[in-house]
Design an enzyme around this catalytic site. Structure first.
Site, PDB file in Angstrom:
ATOM      1  N   GLY A   1     -15.295  -9.523  -0.539  1.00 33.50           N
ATOM      2  CA  GLY A   1     -15.929 -10.119   0.641  1.00 33.50           C
ATOM      3  C   GLY A   1     -14.881 -10.650   1.593  1.00 33.50           C
ATOM      4  O   GLY A   1     -13.703 -10.774   1.250  1.00 33.50           O
TER       5      GLY A   1
ATOM      6  N   GLY B   1     -14.499 -13.355   5.317  1.00 31.39           N
ATOM      7  CA  GLY B   1     -15.133 -14.254   6.271  1.00 31.39           C
ATOM      8  C   GLY B   1     -14.270 -14.441   7.494  1.00 31.39           C
ATOM      9  O   GLY B   1     -13.339 -13.652   7.759  1.00 31.39           O
ATOM     10  N   ARG B   2     -14.548 -15.478   8.230  1.00 34.08           N
ATOM     11  CA  ARG B   2     -13.870 -15.718   9.504  1.00 34.08           C
ATOM     12  C   ARG B   2     -12.374 -15.969   9.313  1.00 34.08           C
ATOM     13  O   ARG B   2     -11.543 -15.510  10.110  1.00 34.08           O
ATOM     14  CB  ARG B   2     -14.527 -16.920  10.191  1.00 34.08           C
ATOM     15  CG  ARG B   2     -13.952 -17.275  11.549  1.00 34.08           C
ATOM     16  CD  ARG B   2     -14.667 -18.487  12.120  1.00 34.08           C
ATOM     17  NE  ARG B   2     -14.024 -18.995  13.319  1.00 34.08           N
ATOM     18  CZ  ARG B   2     -14.280 -20.184  13.858  1.00 34.08           C
ATOM     19  NH1 ARG B   2     -15.189 -20.971  13.284  1.00 34.08           N
ATOM     20  NH2 ARG B   2     -13.660 -20.581  14.943  1.00 34.08           N
TER      21      ARG B   2
ATOM     22  N   ASP C   1     -26.581 -27.759   5.673  1.00 35.71           N
ATOM     23  CA  ASP C   1     -26.777 -26.364   6.078  1.00 35.71           C
ATOM     24  C   ASP C   1     -27.454 -25.584   4.945  1.00 35.71           C
ATOM     25  O   ASP C   1     -27.017 -24.486   4.588  1.00 35.71           O
ATOM     26  CB  ASP C   1     -25.445 -25.715   6.459  1.00 35.71           C
ATOM     27  CG  ASP C   1     -25.626 -24.414   7.255  1.00 35.71           C
ATOM     28  OD1 ASP C   1     -26.730 -24.218   7.823  1.00 35.71           O
ATOM     29  OD2 ASP C   1     -24.688 -23.609   7.299  1.00 35.71           O
TER      30      ASP C   1
END
Length: 282
Positions: free
Chosen positions: A16, A18-19, A135
């Site tokens: 994976g 991400g940013r 969140d």
């Protein structure tokens, strides 16, 4: 890779990204147990706020995992070199809760309960230790190798023991109305978000919708909760009552996480669940 990480773990394929970094499969050199390592390029964190959030995420994830080790993604080790921070985490399945809802549609109540109760146990455990996630959403509910739900991603989390929290934090469909309104708020924002997650699992669509973030926020602020017959015909009255108490705009009347657990364990019309039972939707 840092020397300590390469000494303690055998790093495998990328699983994976991400940013700010990538996630790799890794195996403990001592136990042979599989983990995930999240490698974050600190050079990409040009904004001081991003650096602060990263440091806070690691600390709060460790606290949350201590509060509820069975239902929060665990941090097993942290290694750091000049340019990269490596966080060794539980290895979870590729699909998160959002993926499973998107693929399979609405869950029957027993399957929804197998996800919802552990999620609420994680949230209640965090709240007991003074941590609000801020969140909670299906994308942040992962499943470990045994299919058990685990709450993840504490990048937006905060301590609330010192007083009310501020700031618009969260994701439009799941954020509580007091956050959207710009008021001070407390940990019950997590209960609202979890209520939206439960609704989404049972209905297949969110309770507050819109074609843009502005329209979604307007819908959240109105908090006009409905249970369309076409989607809720097979949902128990107890489940709908619980969602009403979670998705209550009046914070003083909204259930706490502990109250939700009490209600879902003893009044919610879900069959009893074994302590090691999870939902395996694949």
């Amino acid at each position: 890779m840092s020397k300590g990480l390469k000494r303690d773990y055998q790093i495998g394929e990328e699983i994976g990204r991400g940013r700010f970094g990538r996630v790799y499969h890794c195996v403990s050199a001592v136990s042979g147990e599989a983990f995930a390592v999240k490698s974050i390029d600190k050079r990409a964190l040009t904004d001081p706020i991003d650096r602060e959030c990263l440091e806070k995420e690691v600390k709060l994830t460790q606290i949350a995992a201590s509060a509820c080790p069975n239902h929060v993604v665990q941090v097993h080790a942290v290694h750091e070199d000049d340019d990269v921070l490596h966080i060794v985490l539980d290895l979870c399945q590729p699909s998160d809760l959002f993926d499973r809802i998107s693929l399979h549609g609405p869950f029957p109540e027993p399957e929804a309960a197998a996800v919802f109760v552990p999620l609420m146990e994680a949230i209640a455990g965090c709240h007991r230790w003074g941590v609000a996630h801020r969140d909670v959403k299906p994308d942040n509910v992962l499943f470990d190798s045994g299919g058990r739900p685990r709450l993840s991603d504490f990048g937006s989390a905060a301590f609330f023991a010192a007083g009310a929290m501020t700031g618009i934090v969260g994701t439009p469909y799941y954020v509580a109305p007091e956050v959207v309104a710009g008021r001070d708020y407390d940990e019950k924002v997590d209960v609202w978000s979890a209520g939206v997650v439960l609704y989404l699992m049972l209905a297949g669509f969110p309770p507050f919708d819109g074609d843009s973030a502005v329209e979604i926020f307007d819908s959240v602020l109105r908090a006009n909760l409905r249970f369309p017959m076409r989607a809720f015909r097979g949902v128990s009255s107890a489940a709908k009552d619980l969602m009403r108490r979670m998705l209550c705009k009046d914070v003083s009347k909204r259930f706490s996480a502990e109250q939700v657990l009490s209600k879902s364990r003893f009044s919610f019309c879900f069959p009893p669940r074994k302590s090691n039972e999870g939902f395996d939707g694949d």
